[in-house]
Write a protein that holds these residues in place. Sequence first.
Motif, PDB file in Angstrom:
ATOM      1  N   SER A  29      49.533  24.677  88.207  1.00 36.56           N
ATOM      2  CA  SER A  29      50.414  24.598  89.687  1.00 36.56           C
ATOM      3  C   SER A  29      50.545  25.386  90.983  1.00 36.56           C
ATOM      4  CB  SER A  29      51.511  23.795  89.621  1.00 36.56           C
ATOM      5  OG  SER A  29      52.278  24.876  90.152  1.00 36.56           O
ATOM      6  N   GLN A  30      49.851  26.973  89.920  1.00 39.05           N
ATOM      7  CA  GLN A  30      49.440  28.055  91.240  1.00 39.05           C
ATOM      8  C   GLN A  30      48.207  28.486  91.246  1.00 39.05           C
ATOM      9  OE1 GLN A  30      51.712  30.798  88.229  1.00 39.05           O
ATOM     10  NE2 GLN A  30      53.763  29.705  88.853  1.00 39.05           N
ATOM     11  N   GLN A  31      47.559  27.449  90.752  1.00 37.62           N
ATOM     12  CA  GLN A  31      45.707  27.981  91.408  1.00 37.62           C
ATOM     13  C   GLN A  31      45.918  26.739  92.103  1.00 37.62           C
ATOM     14  OE1 GLN A  31      44.248  27.005  87.260  1.00 37.62           O
ATOM     15  NE2 GLN A  31      44.988  29.136  86.685  1.00 37.62           N
ATOM     16  N   PRO A  32      46.137  26.998  93.850  1.00 40.84           N
ATOM     17  CA  PRO A  32      45.596  25.906  94.826  1.00 40.84           C
ATOM     18  C   PRO A  32      43.981  25.799  94.714  1.00 40.84           C
ATOM     19  CG  PRO A  32      46.357  28.919  95.527  1.00 40.84           C
ATOM     20  CD  PRO A  32      45.957  28.724  93.460  1.00 40.84           C
ATOM     21  N   VAL A  33      43.567  27.004  94.535  1.00 43.67           N
ATOM     22  CA  VAL A  33      41.680  26.825  94.313  1.00 43.67           C
ATOM     23  C   VAL A  33      41.309  26.706  92.405  1.00 43.67           C
ATOM     24  CG1 VAL A  33      39.842  26.778  95.796  1.00 43.67           C
ATOM     25  CG2 VAL A  33      41.446  26.285  96.204  1.00 43.67           C
ATOM     26  N   LEU A  34      40.509  26.023  92.074  1.00 40.68           N
ATOM     27  CA  LEU A  34      39.451  26.045  91.289  1.00 40.68           C
ATOM     28  C   LEU A  34      38.386  26.052  91.163  1.00 40.68           C
ATOM     29  CD1 LEU A  34      39.651  27.708  88.117  1.00 40.68           C
ATOM     30  CD2 LEU A  34      40.525  24.632  87.257  1.00 40.68           C
ATOM     31  N   ARG A  35      37.145  26.838  91.030  1.00 39.65           N
ATOM     32  CA  ARG A  35      36.185  26.830  90.415  1.00 39.65           C
ATOM     33  C   ARG A  35      35.806  26.678  88.851  1.00 39.65           C
ATOM     34  NH1 ARG A  35      37.850  29.990  94.791  1.00 39.65           N
ATOM     35  NH2 ARG A  35      37.610  29.392  97.139  1.00 39.65           N
ATOM     36  N   ALA A  36      34.241  25.827  89.196  1.00 39.70           N
ATOM     37  CA  ALA A  36      33.770  26.324  87.244  1.00 39.70           C
ATOM     38  C   ALA A  36      32.517  25.429  87.636  1.00 39.70           C
ATOM     39  CB  ALA A  36      35.118  25.575  86.401  1.00 39.70           C
ATOM     40  N   GLU A  37      31.583  25.520  86.492  1.00 42.64           N
ATOM     41  CA  GLU A  37      30.615  25.022  86.066  1.00 42.64           C
ATOM     42  C   GLU A  37      31.096  24.397  85.049  1.00 42.64           C
ATOM     43  OE1 GLU A  37      27.208  27.680  85.449  1.00 42.64           O
ATOM     44  OE2 GLU A  37      28.795  29.078  87.019  1.00 42.64           O
ATOM     45  N   PHE A  38      29.965  23.379  84.618  1.00 50.55           N
ATOM     46  CA  PHE A  38      30.522  22.248  83.595  1.00 50.55           C
ATOM     47  C   PHE A  38      28.962  21.983  82.702  1.00 50.55           C
ATOM     48  CE2 PHE A  38      29.393  19.245  86.632  1.00 50.55           C
ATOM     49  CZ  PHE A  38      28.934  18.275  86.263  1.00 50.55           C
ATOM     50  N   GLU A  39      28.625  21.918  81.539  1.00 48.77           N
ATOM     51  CA  GLU A  39      28.108  21.352  80.897  1.00 48.77           C
ATOM     52  C   GLU A  39      28.824  20.087  80.112  1.00 48.77           C
ATOM     53  OE1 GLU A  39      25.302  25.299  79.694  1.00 48.77           O
ATOM     54  OE2 GLU A  39      26.705  24.256  78.102  1.00 48.77           O
TER      55      GLU A  39
END
Length: 201
Positions: A29-39
């Motif tokens: 909840s303390q991560q307002p924005v999360l970016r990632a890559e996926f496979e």
Amino acid sequence: MKGWLLMVVTLFSLSAQAVTLAELQQRFSQQPVLRAEFEQQRSISGMDKPLKSSGELLISQQKGLWWAQQKPFPLTLLLDDKRMVQTLAGQPPQVVTADNNPQMFQFNHLLTALFHADSQALEQNFALQFSDLGHNKWRLVLTPKTTPLDRLFKRITLNGEQFLETIDIDDMQSDATHIRFFNQRTAPQALTLDEQQRFAS
């Protein structure tokens, strides 16, 4: 005396490192924005080779989830509190809302609950089994308890450490989906102008 003190310090350190679902939810909840890559790899009964896809995703607590498959073909999924928009290259967007397809909207809305480890939202549809695996690693097994989810899935297993790292989905047709997330980033904590445009469509 020194041995006793060392034991106490060790036990305290172990207990301090223990991960709970409540602590995990607070962390996310303390991560307002999360970016990632996926496979993603999906094994289907009767097929010799698994289906593979990859891309990137963006999660904003204020805006929703943006999922962009890049391979083997472009496919974009935008999900917020009111709608789900799926865009396939060369085709008009398909819009799903709670009014025109409540079951599909409910299923896709669970995606955001998974990424946020939202126990309150997940407990409405799943029995939860959370395990602290040590070294800050954790596992959350979801067993469906409501229809139609219990007719679709045997279980959904989440594994992670600082972030959600894998999702394994076992369905009732004995097919299996494995999704791996990597290159997670939380900075900057606000959406860039380009990222804001992804939610504007």
